[in-house]
Design an enzyme around this catalytic site. Structure first.
Site, short mmCIF file in Angstrom:
data_model
loop_
_atom_site.label_atom_id
_atom_site.label_comp_id
_atom_site.label_asym_id
_atom_site.label_seq_id
_atom_site.Cartn_x
_atom_site.Cartn_y
_atom_site.Cartn_z
N GLY A 204 45.14 32.33 48.31
CA GLY A 204 45.39 32.73 46.93
C GLY A 204 45.80 31.52 46.09
N PRO A 206 48.06 28.65 44.16
CG PRO A 206 47.43 26.46 43.68
CD PRO A 206 47.02 27.88 43.47
N GLY A 209 51.35 31.00 46.55
CA GLY A 209 51.58 30.32 47.83
C GLY A 209 53.04 29.89 47.96
CD GLU A 226 42.63 27.75 54.13
OE1 GLU A 226 41.90 27.22 53.28
OE2 GLU A 226 42.78 27.27 55.26
CB CYS A 260 39.03 28.49 46.28
SG CYS A 260 38.07 28.56 47.81
P1 NAD Z 1 46.54 35.55 44.06
O1 NAD Z 1 47.41 34.47 44.61
O2 NAD Z 1 46.89 36.12 42.72
O3 NAD Z 1 46.49 36.81 45.06
C1 NAD Z 1 46.24 36.66 46.43
C2 NAD Z 1 46.96 37.74 47.20
O4 NAD Z 1 48.37 37.60 46.99
C3 NAD Z 1 46.59 39.15 46.78
O5 NAD Z 1 46.46 39.96 47.93
C4 NAD Z 1 47.77 39.59 45.93
O6 NAD Z 1 48.02 40.98 45.98
C5 NAD Z 1 48.92 38.82 46.54
N1 NAD Z 1 49.95 38.51 45.57
C6 NAD Z 1 49.79 38.28 44.24
N2 NAD Z 1 50.98 38.04 43.66
C7 NAD Z 1 51.91 38.12 44.63
C8 NAD Z 1 53.32 37.95 44.66
N3 NAD Z 1 54.01 37.68 43.56
N4 NAD Z 1 53.96 38.10 45.84
C9 NAD Z 1 53.28 38.38 46.96
N5 NAD Z 1 51.95 38.55 47.00
C10 NAD Z 1 51.26 38.42 45.85
O7 NAD Z 1 45.08 34.96 44.09
P2 NAD Z 1 43.74 35.62 43.61
O8 NAD Z 1 43.78 35.76 42.12
O9 NAD Z 1 43.44 36.81 44.42
O10 NAD Z 1 42.70 34.47 44.02
C11 NAD Z 1 42.50 33.34 43.23
C12 NAD Z 1 43.21 32.11 43.74
O11 NAD Z 1 43.00 31.98 45.14
C13 NAD Z 1 42.66 30.84 43.14
O12 NAD Z 1 43.70 29.94 42.90
C14 NAD Z 1 41.73 30.31 44.20
O13 NAD Z 1 41.48 28.93 44.14
C15 NAD Z 1 42.48 30.69 45.44
N6 NAD Z 1 41.57 30.80 46.58
C16 NAD Z 1 41.67 29.89 47.58
C17 NAD Z 1 40.78 29.94 48.65
C18 NAD Z 1 40.83 28.97 49.79
O14 NAD Z 1 40.19 29.23 50.80
N7 NAD Z 1 41.56 27.88 49.70
C19 NAD Z 1 39.81 30.94 48.68
C20 NAD Z 1 39.76 31.85 47.64
C21 NAD Z 1 40.64 31.78 46.60
#
Ligand code: NAD
Length: 480
Positions: A204, A206, A209, A226, A260
């Site tokens: 997700g 940073p 993360g 990731e 990503c």
């Molecule tokens: P996100 O971080 O918003 O969400 C990812 C997950 O985290 C979801 O399941 C969500 O429900 C959960 N989440 C969201 N907010 C949370 C919180 N406050 N506390 C706990 N959990 C929470 O990311 P997204 O919008 O789903 O994806 C986009 C991001 O992910 C971009 O930054 C993208 O670059 C990155 N990404 C990275 C990779 C990789 O392999 N490195 C792959 C795909 C996406």
């Protein structure tokens, strides 16, 4: 209709604290049983997952079309194939990974032997994003199962059709004491993150993360993060511009730019700039016609929240003087943003300070590669950095003077597909790696096993110390 052709509607399922705790306790109780499975037993589980992904292939396509109008062929290429190829890799190599590794014995330790045993971490949590929901949930799941863990999964709430279907697949393939999927949003994640998992694999943003890592720190849980960021692309003076334009346009607009490792922004050598812009515009039309809104190959932004986010970046760039070379047409009734190419984008505009995660490419011309390198290094380390060049010395210079999770030369995003390569970022773009053996290792503890066969030097060097023993210690320090 057969079960494989029934549309799975999103559920409003939210997993409460007691349900989460119940499954966690169940998996904890069962972890050694799963841990002590053989390679063939784990492969049998993965075979069932593989078969289910193929059985539900058309429903996966429907789900992703419902979620953000993703084209079925794109689903095959970016959701189905990465999962099936990851599973195939595991099936091929798992026996040798599980065998562990013998390591050398230093002379001073003569009479002993040692090896590494990769043992499962235990009960692990996978939190996945929406942008490749199947790929980025079942891919890590394959690695976690290969390593012998029990797994709890929290997919994204933003692609509800995909999440509901994955929930059905997981229930069909696994017992909940080995793998369980819990639907829900931030509140479900937050509850899950309170538990003392043995590893968390998070994909997700940073910013999220950091929340995951803070929660993990409470239990000293290890993490694989990731993450994302801004992946730059360089097209130098020697590059094949036509090929670069074609590949960058694919990398930028596949999945509607919600990737990503999409080329986030590009630097093109000034001698190639005009040709690049021309070729890029041609490619946009070749891929998506004059009107991408009526081309089924072109997906949509996932929802209004993200539509508004990308729109605000475009508006901000225009307000700061950016030139629209192509695109920038919007239709908020269908979360549509046309494939967009922009130049003269102010470096302090949102398009350049934030990860774009949408179908917009800012392009800059350059004359001096070192100033490009300086600008890249002034930002956080990217998840990927792409180089289009025919000149080895340029490629080497760029690679040696920048940092990135991964790099493609004369392509972009393609490194994801080679599961022999570690996939992941560095610092702000990620911690730890995925895919193949690296994925297996992320979900394993490398246990150091040392075996003493005959008396060794340490046996001679026990207290009480005297001059003779000190001389032996001195010799050991000097010679071994
Ligand atoms: P996100 O971080 O918003 O969400 C990812 C997950 O985290 C979801 O399941 C969500 O429900 C959960 N989440 C969201 N907010 C949370 C919180 N406050 N506390 C706990 N959990 C929470 O990311 P997204 O919008 O789903 O994806 C986009 C991001 O992910 C971009 O930054 C993208 O670059 C990155 N990404 C990275 C990779 C990789 O392999 N490195 C792959 C795909 C996406």
């Amino acid at each position: 209709m057969s079960s494989a052709t029934t549309i799975i509607e999103p559920t409003k399922q939210k997993s409460g604290r007691s349900e989460i705790q119940r499954i966690f306790d169940l998996q904890k109780e069962n972890q050694f049983e799963v841990a002590n499975t053989s390679a063939s037993q784990r492969i049998a589980k993965l075979k069932k997952l593989h078969e289910a992904v193929l059985k539900y292939r058309s429903q996966i396509k429907e789900a992703l079309h419902n979620d953000y109008r993703k084209h079925p062929s794109e689903v095959d290429l970016t959701e189905i194939y990465p999962v099936t190829s990851e599973i195939k890799h595991v099936k091929r190599d798992l026996k040798s990974w599980m065998r562990g590794e013998d390591v050398k014995t230093p002379l001073a330790m003569m009479g002993s032997s040692a090896y590494i045993r990769y043992e499962p971490k235990g009960v692990v949590l996978i939190i996945s994003p929406w942008n490749f929901p199947i790929n980025l949930t079942f891919g890590p799941l394959a690695s976690a199962i290969a390593a012998g863990n029990t797994v709890m999964i929290k997919p994204s709430e933003m692609t509800p059709h995909a999440s509901a279907l994955m929930s059905k697949i997981v229930k069909e393939v696994f017992e909940e004491h080995e793998v369980a999927l819990l639907e829900g949003g931030v509140e479900t994640s937050t509850e899950l993150l309170k538990l003392p998992f043995n590893h968390i694999f998070f994909t997700g943003a940073p910013s999220i993360g950091k929340i995951v890592m803070k929660a993990a720190a409470e239990h000293l849980t290890s993490v694989t993060l990731e993450l994302g960021g801004k992946s730059p692309t360089i097209v130098d003076e020697t590059a094949n511009v036509k090929l670069a334009a074609r590949r960058i346009a694919w990398g930028k607009y596949v999945n509607n730019g919600q990737v990503c490792i999409a080329p986030d922004y590009a630097f093109v050598h000034e001698r190639q700039m005009e040709a690049f812009i021309g070729e890029f515009k041609k490619q946009m039309k070749t891929f998506y016609t004059e009107d991408a809104s009526s081309e089924p190959s072109y997906a949509r932004i996932v929802n209004q929240k993200h539509f508004k986010r990308v729109k605000s970046y475009i508006d901000d760039a225009i307000a700061k003087g950016a030139t629209i070379e192509a695109g920038a047409d919007l239709d908020d009734s269908q979360d549509y943003i046309a494939p967009t190419l922009m130049t003269n984008v102010a470096k302090d505009s949102k398009l350049m300070t934030e990860e774009i995660f949408g179908p917009v490419l800012p392009v800059y011309s350059y004359t001096n590669i070192d100033s490009v390198i300086e600008q890249i290094n002034a930002k956080e380390k990217p998840l990927a950095l792409y180089i289009y060049s025919k000149k080895q010395s340029n490629i080497k210079h760029i690679i040696h003077n920048t940092r990135a999770g991964g790099t493609c030369i004369n392509h972009n995003a393609a490194h994801f597909y080679n599961t022999n390569l570690p996939f992941g970022g560095s610092n702000n773009s990620g911690i730890g790696k995925a895919h193949g053996f690296e994925g297996f290792k992320s979900f394993s503890n490398a246990r150091a096993v040392f075996k003493q066969h005959i008396p060794n030097a340490l046996d001679l060097l026990t207290p009480p110390y005297d001059n003779f023993k000190q001389r032996l210690i001195d010799l050991t320090i000097k010679w071994f």
